[in-house]
Motif scaffolding. Structure first.
Motif, PDB file in Angstrom:
ATOM      1  N   VAL A   1      -0.235   0.980   6.566  1.00  0.00           N
ATOM      2  CA  VAL A   1      -0.271   1.407   5.167  1.00  0.00           C
ATOM      3  C   VAL A   1      -1.705   1.486   4.644  1.00  0.00           C
ATOM      4  CG1 VAL A   1       2.013   0.556   4.616  1.00  0.00           C
ATOM      5  CG2 VAL A   1       0.080  -0.979   4.431  1.00  0.00           C
ATOM      6  N   ASP A   2      -2.686   1.242   5.540  1.00  0.00           N
ATOM      7  CA  ASP A   2      -4.104   1.426   5.206  1.00  0.00           C
ATOM      8  C   ASP A   2      -4.530   0.568   4.028  1.00  0.00           C
ATOM      9  OD1 ASP A   2      -6.655   2.361   5.445  1.00  0.00           O
ATOM     10  OD2 ASP A   2      -6.315   4.122   4.208  1.00  0.00           O
ATOM     11  N   LEU A   3      -4.316  -0.726   4.160  1.00  0.00           N
ATOM     12  CA  LEU A   3      -4.790  -1.644   3.140  1.00  0.00           C
ATOM     13  C   LEU A   3      -6.289  -1.835   3.344  1.00  0.00           C
ATOM     14  CD1 LEU A   3      -1.971  -4.307   3.261  1.00  0.00           C
ATOM     15  CD2 LEU A   3      -2.370  -2.631   1.485  1.00  0.00           C
ATOM     16  N   ALA A   4      -7.112  -1.146   2.599  1.00  0.00           N
ATOM     17  CA  ALA A   4      -8.565  -1.233   2.756  1.00  0.00           C
ATOM     18  C   ALA A   4      -9.003  -2.653   2.443  1.00  0.00           C
ATOM     19  CB  ALA A   4      -9.245  -0.254   1.819  1.00  0.00           C
TER      20      ALA A   4
ATOM     21  N   THR B   1       7.691   4.740  -1.044  1.00  0.00           N
ATOM     22  CA  THR B   1       6.960   4.583  -2.315  1.00  0.00           C
ATOM     23  C   THR B   1       5.871   3.519  -2.249  1.00  0.00           C
ATOM     24  OG1 THR B   1       8.569   2.952  -3.150  1.00  0.00           O
ATOM     25  CG2 THR B   1       8.999   5.287  -3.616  1.00  0.00           C
ATOM     26  N   PHE B   2       5.708   2.867  -1.095  1.00  0.00           N
ATOM     27  CA  PHE B   2       4.766   1.749  -0.999  1.00  0.00           C
ATOM     28  C   PHE B   2       3.338   2.164  -1.341  1.00  0.00           C
ATOM     29  CE2 PHE B   2       1.840  -1.112   1.109  1.00  0.00           C
ATOM     30  CZ  PHE B   2       2.355  -2.357   0.814  1.00  0.00           C
ATOM     31  N   GLU B   3       2.888   3.287  -0.801  1.00  0.00           N
ATOM     32  CA  GLU B   3       1.508   3.716  -1.023  1.00  0.00           C
ATOM     33  C   GLU B   3       1.225   3.898  -2.515  1.00  0.00           C
ATOM     34  OE1 GLU B   3      -2.384   4.920  -0.353  1.00  0.00           O
ATOM     35  OE2 GLU B   3      -0.983   4.096   1.102  1.00  0.00           O
ATOM     36  N   THR B   4       2.155   4.559  -3.215  1.00  0.00           N
ATOM     37  CA  THR B   4       1.941   4.840  -4.636  1.00  0.00           C
ATOM     38  C   THR B   4       2.168   3.606  -5.505  1.00  0.00           C
ATOM     39  OG1 THR B   4       2.613   7.133  -4.330  1.00  0.00           O
ATOM     40  CG2 THR B   4       2.672   6.269  -6.569  1.00  0.00           C
ATOM     41  N   GLU B   5       3.286   2.939  -5.284  1.00  0.00           N
ATOM     42  CA  GLU B   5       3.686   1.853  -6.177  1.00  0.00           C
ATOM     43  C   GLU B   5       2.916   0.558  -5.946  1.00  0.00           C
ATOM     44  OE1 GLU B   5       5.336   2.319  -8.653  1.00  0.00           O
ATOM     45  OE2 GLU B   5       7.083   3.585  -8.389  1.00  0.00           O
ATOM     46  N   VAL B   6       2.410   0.363  -4.719  1.00  0.00           N
ATOM     47  CA  VAL B   6       1.713  -0.888  -4.419  1.00  0.00           C
ATOM     48  C   VAL B   6       0.220  -0.667  -4.220  1.00  0.00           C
ATOM     49  CG1 VAL B   6       1.518  -2.835  -2.820  1.00  0.00           C
ATOM     50  CG2 VAL B   6       3.771  -1.966  -3.458  1.00  0.00           C
ATOM     51  N   VAL B   7      -0.152   0.135  -3.216  1.00  0.00           N
ATOM     52  CA  VAL B   7      -1.572   0.270  -2.880  1.00  0.00           C
ATOM     53  C   VAL B   7      -2.348   0.905  -4.032  1.00  0.00           C
ATOM     54  CG1 VAL B   7      -3.243   1.225  -1.258  1.00  0.00           C
ATOM     55  CG2 VAL B   7      -1.037   0.405  -0.424  1.00  0.00           C
ATOM     56  N   GLN B   8      -1.868   2.036  -4.538  1.00  0.00           N
ATOM     57  CA  GLN B   8      -2.590   2.702  -5.618  1.00  0.00           C
ATOM     58  C   GLN B   8      -2.537   1.888  -6.907  1.00  0.00           C
ATOM     59  OE1 GLN B   8      -1.492   6.847  -6.058  1.00  0.00           O
ATOM     60  NE2 GLN B   8      -1.546   7.206  -3.858  1.00  0.00           N
ATOM     61  N   ARG B   9      -1.391   1.328  -7.198  1.00  0.00           N
ATOM     62  CA  ARG B   9      -1.259   0.539  -8.432  1.00  0.00           C
ATOM     63  C   ARG B   9      -2.161  -0.695  -8.399  1.00  0.00           C
ATOM     64  NH1 ARG B   9       3.242   0.250 -12.219  1.00  0.00           N
ATOM     65  NH2 ARG B   9       4.302   1.743 -10.867  1.00  0.00           N
TER      66      ARG B   9
ATOM     67  N   GLY C   1      -6.231  -2.821  -2.984  1.00  0.00           N
ATOM     68  CA  GLY C   1      -5.935  -2.361  -1.639  1.00  0.00           C
ATOM     69  C   GLY C   1      -6.021  -3.428  -0.578  1.00  0.00           C
ATOM     70  N   GLN C   2      -6.352  -4.668  -0.954  1.00  0.00           N
ATOM     71  CA  GLN C   2      -6.499  -5.734   0.030  1.00  0.00           C
ATOM     72  C   GLN C   2      -5.299  -6.663   0.003  1.00  0.00           C
ATOM     73  OE1 GLN C   2     -10.173  -7.861   0.083  1.00  0.00           O
ATOM     74  NE2 GLN C   2      -9.358  -9.547   1.291  1.00  0.00           N
ATOM     75  N   LEU C   3      -4.801  -6.979   1.199  1.00  0.00           N
ATOM     76  CA  LEU C   3      -3.669  -7.881   1.328  1.00  0.00           C
ATOM     77  C   LEU C   3      -4.091  -9.317   1.093  1.00  0.00           C
ATOM     78  CD1 LEU C   3      -0.683  -8.332   2.159  1.00  0.00           C
ATOM     79  CD2 LEU C   3      -1.502  -8.544   4.520  1.00  0.00           C
ATOM     80  N   VAL C   4      -3.321 -10.022   0.261  1.00  0.00           N
ATOM     81  CA  VAL C   4      -3.592 -11.433  -0.033  1.00  0.00           C
ATOM     82  C   VAL C   4      -2.295 -12.217   0.196  1.00  0.00           C
ATOM     83  CG1 VAL C   4      -4.381 -13.097  -1.751  1.00  0.00           C
ATOM     84  CG2 VAL C   4      -5.245 -10.745  -1.809  1.00  0.00           C
TER      85      VAL C   4
END
Length: 327
Positions: free
Chosen positions: A17-20, A64-72, A139-142
């Protein structure tokens, strides 16, 4: 995060999902500043925010993960609740998280992911049991925690998450909450070119180049928190390249005194989001070892503290446990 082949590689912390990793912090700060300015403009014009435009609890799917989570996550910390219908602890934790999301009034957004209906995401995040709670900031996983937790502990984790999001990434929530006064959040500062180069090397999988670049930044700025975090992440990713999860865990279980096996298992625990397990494993290993072996394990534990961040309550707890073992 754990890819489907159960091997962890250089993309493990970012995943499909490309979590930068750290790179998104500067961009997120800019986007968050723009969002705050827009909310302030609407407030000055007497335009009331539309609550439906800023839902605080959302159901998220693989589509919807990219829009609803990463972008948000560039505007507000997004807490992810991995749950399942058959999970009894989820039936207590999930409603609590929903209620707290409403109570925090836009400082966080809660994304709910049904692990049965979204198995690819479940595998990518290395979820091995539910409930499991993580967050994405800029964009970073915690990783946050796994299993049931008391409301008091959950509040502490959320408060710490918000603090880290604001101080480290410039992400200040407020979607659906009253707009802040113009200029209250401070100006957006452009990213240092040397630090940007280090982030770019990390994102393209050049771990050796990223490590060297972060070290270069730290030579000039020994106190640069973002560079320390990036270096710790890059070194962790390089250590877990090519490791087989099942093999490493079997070796660690077979011989608790095998320092190298415990170090590898702790690295994989951390990458998989099992932060307390990683810390607990190394604290216990410190207690079983002496001399150079003990120093090696202690220093690795301190490196993993850097990956998570000194402000994290799990780091504080582990530091206390380490002190008790040492002294």
């Amino acid at each position: 995060m754990q890819p489907r082949n159960s091997r962890l590689n250089s993309s493990a912390l970012r995943g499909a999902v490309d979590l930068a990793a750290v790179k998104a912090a500067g961009e997120a700060a800019q986007k968050a500043e723009q969002a705050r300015a827009e909310r302030a403009r609407q407030a000055e014009a007497g335009i009331a925010p539309d609550p439906s435009a800023y839902p605080l609890v959302i159901d998220v799917t693989e589509d919807t993960f990219e829009t609803e989570v990463v972008q948000r996550s560039t505007e507000v910390p997004v807490v992810i609740d991995f749950w399942a219908e058959w999970c009894e602890p989820c039936k207590q934790l999930s409603p609590m998280l929903e209620r707290l999301a409403e109570e925090y009034a836009g400082r966080i957004v809660l994304a709910k992911i049904d692990v049965e209906a979204n198995q690819l995401l479940t595998q990518q995040f290395g979820i091995q049991g539910v409930p499991a709670v993580m967050a994405v900031v800029a964009g970073q996983l915690v990783p946050l925690f796994q299993g049931a937790e008391s409301e008091a502990n959950v509040r502490k984790v959320l408060d710490q998450l918000i603090l880290v999001a604001e101080q480290r990434f410039g992400v200040v929530g407020g979607a659906g909450a009253p707009a802040e006064a113009p200029g209250e959040a401070g100006p957006y500062l452009p990213e240092d070119p040397a630090l940007a180069a280090a982030h770019e090397a990390l994102d393209r999988g050049d771990l050796g180049g990223a490590i060297q670049a972060y070290q270069n930044v730290l030579v000039d700025e020994p106190g640069n928190t973002e560079a320390k975090l990036g270096l710790a992440q890059a070194e962790l990713l390089r250590r877990v390249e090519g490791l087989d999860l099942a093999t490493v865990r079997a070796a660690a279980a077979a011989d608790p005194k095998d320092v190298e096996a415990q170090l590898k298992a702790a690295d994989l625990d951390l990458v998989g989001g099992h932060v307390e397990d990683a810390f607990g494993r190394l604290v216990a290993t410190v207690g079983r070892t002496f001399g150079e072996d003990r120093d090696t394990v202690r220093l690795r534990l301190l490196e993993l503290f850097e990956v998570i961040g000194s402000e994290d309550p799990r780091v504080t707890a582990a530091r206390g446990a380490l002190a008790r073992v040492l002294f």
